[in-house]
Design a protein around this motif. Structure first.
Motif: not given
Length: 127
Positions: A26-44
């Motif tokens: 997500l860092d490499e793809c420059d995904v914004g903070d809100s989507a970044f943390y949502d995606a981390l939570l979903v993946a986990n």
């Protein structure tokens, strides 16, 4: 389409690797903070369920994350060791666990199916 994929041991010690893999992508793809943390939570949550409910100790889970035009797709595969499909449980303040898919359902559209003898749980988040 940018993507990342990995196979990991089906054990709780793999969860930090899931978060690191997804976070780095997500860092490499420059995904914004809100989507970044949502995606981390979903993946986990999806990886946790795959480890706890769909796998045995000697198994592996696979995670695949794709960045599409206006959404992020997270797919987790497990061995489907339990015959039941995952479900988002109704809220119960007396239950110690069982809230993960409720959280996933709030953040993403998700589905489950059996593909080639493995369970595929797919979540898509808007960007």
């Amino acid at each position: 389409v940018a993507d990342v994929r990995a196979s990991l041991s089906a054990e709780p010690s793999s969860l930090p690797l899931v978060r690191s893999l997804v976070g780095g992508f997500l860092d490499e793809c420059d995904v914004g903070d809100s989507a970044f943390y949502d995606a981390l939570l979903v993946a986990n949550e999806l990886a946790t369920n795959a480890i706890e409910h769909g796998s045995a100790e000697e198994d592996e889970i696979e995670i695949h994350v794709e960045l599409l035009r206006n959404r992020l797709r997270i797919i987790v595969y497990d061995r489907a060791r339990q015959g039941r499909s995952p479900v988002a449980l109704t809220p119960d303040e007396h239950r110690d666990g069982g809230r993960g898919l409720q959280v996933v359902a709030q953040l993403a559209d998700w589905s489950e199916r059996i593909v080639g003898g493995r369970r595929e749980v797919r979540a898509e988040l808007p960007l």
